[in-house]
Design a protein around this motif. Sequence first.
Motif, short mmCIF file in Angstrom:
data_model
loop_
_atom_site.label_atom_id
_atom_site.label_comp_id
_atom_site.label_asym_id
_atom_site.label_seq_id
_atom_site.Cartn_x
_atom_site.Cartn_y
_atom_site.Cartn_z
N LEU A 29 8.08 2.93 6.89
CA LEU A 29 7.13 2.02 6.47
C LEU A 29 5.72 2.66 6.26
N GLU A 30 5.52 3.42 6.96
CA GLU A 30 4.10 4.11 6.72
C GLU A 30 4.17 4.83 5.35
N LYS A 31 5.03 5.46 5.01
CA LYS A 31 5.19 5.85 3.80
C LYS A 31 5.24 4.89 2.84
N LEU A 32 6.02 3.90 2.99
CA LEU A 32 5.75 2.82 2.02
C LEU A 32 4.20 2.05 1.75
N HIS A 33 3.72 1.91 3.11
CA HIS A 33 2.33 1.57 2.86
C HIS A 33 1.25 2.45 2.11
N GLY A 34 1.66 3.83 2.36
CA GLY A 34 0.87 4.62 1.52
C GLY A 34 1.28 4.86 -0.02
N TYR A 35 2.33 4.39 -0.40
CA TYR A 35 2.72 4.36 -1.71
C TYR A 35 2.06 3.06 -2.45
N LEU A 36 2.03 1.94 -1.54
CA LEU A 36 1.56 0.62 -2.06
C LEU A 36 -0.05 0.64 -2.27
N ARG A 37 -0.50 1.64 -1.30
CA ARG A 37 -2.07 1.57 -1.50
C ARG A 37 -2.24 2.55 -2.85
N ASP A 38 -1.34 3.34 -3.03
CA ASP A 38 -1.71 4.35 -4.24
C ASP A 38 -1.35 3.50 -5.76
N GLU A 39 -0.51 2.49 -5.51
CA GLU A 39 -0.52 1.71 -6.38
C GLU A 39 -1.58 0.43 -6.61
N GLY A 40 -2.44 0.50 -5.63
CA GLY A 40 -3.50 -0.39 -5.63
C GLY A 40 -3.08 -1.88 -5.06
N ARG A 41 -1.96 -1.94 -4.29
CA ARG A 41 -1.59 -2.99 -3.50
C ARG A 41 -1.68 -3.02 -2.00
N ASP A 42 -1.95 -4.22 -1.64
CA ASP A 42 -2.21 -4.43 -0.12
C ASP A 42 -0.98 -4.49 0.46
N PRO A 43 -0.42 -3.68 1.47
CA PRO A 43 0.81 -3.97 2.22
C PRO A 43 0.76 -4.95 3.03
N ALA A 44 -0.27 -5.63 3.36
CA ALA A 44 0.04 -7.06 3.98
C ALA A 44 0.55 -8.28 3.09
N THR A 45 0.48 -7.92 1.90
CA THR A 45 1.13 -8.91 0.81
C THR A 45 2.62 -8.72 0.69
N PHE A 46 3.10 -7.48 1.06
CA PHE A 46 4.42 -7.19 0.89
C PHE A 46 5.53 -7.42 1.81
#
Length: 268
Positions: A215-232
């Motif tokens: 999950l921490e990896k995924l959240h990092g990848y989401l931020r790299d894409e300019g996306r908010d993990p809270a909306t995923f």
Amino acid sequence: MINMQFGAFFPTRDMPADRVAIRDWAQAAEEIGFDYIEVSDHVLGADRAALPDFEGPYDIDDPFHEVFITLGYLAAVTERVGLSTGVLILPQRQTALVAKQAAQIDILCGGRLRLGVGVGWNPVEYEALGQDWHTCGRRQAEQIGLLNRYWTERTVDFTGQFDRVHHAGVSPPPIQRPIPLWFGGSVDAVLKRAAKYGQGWMPLGNPSSNTRAQLEKLHGYLRDEGRDPATFGLEAWIRSSLGGGAEWRAAVDTWRGLGTTHATFYTS
């Protein structure tokens, strides 16, 4: 507190080849108050007696109701409950056909469809469907972008490694443009793909110490894409084999602590 949605896993291996039984089960799930029904996917089962090296969890004696036709039927016999695939083995299918079938299901159910996709595990099935098991990850990566184009563009012109489309499109289009795509699996490439293209992740297993790291990896990848993990989105499978009600509730609470948005009661 997270407003978690609860889903009922369509018990395909236990469901008889009986349209009335399927209808009654789906309508009961809707009446009970489940937020969605999730249908799994396999096209073929391998014959273990003839394939002694086969080690998959399911074989020719495990019935799997065809996922898109089943969803179409569920769309007709329900009114409110969401419909999901959990998960569709995308690379063993023609991309254009998946785009067309999913768009039609979305129309028939009034925009209630969520498409969970994965790469599967069964090379026997891939071979029979005319696809290469060894390129399934690369093919899925290409398919995802193409699906989104089919669902949002009137005409598509595309040349890739696996698909070629010359000025063609899907009509009628889906209600949801695009249909929400969720990714099943836990390898790093899947997490990156989910962060780039998806609306949610389906780990397909019980929570473990490794889940938090993923999950921490995924959240990092989401931020790299300019996306908010809270909306995923994050979907957990609560397996009935864990025990009884107390164990199921404990599993839900564990997943809720990880930020889970969807919990599917897995009974197959």
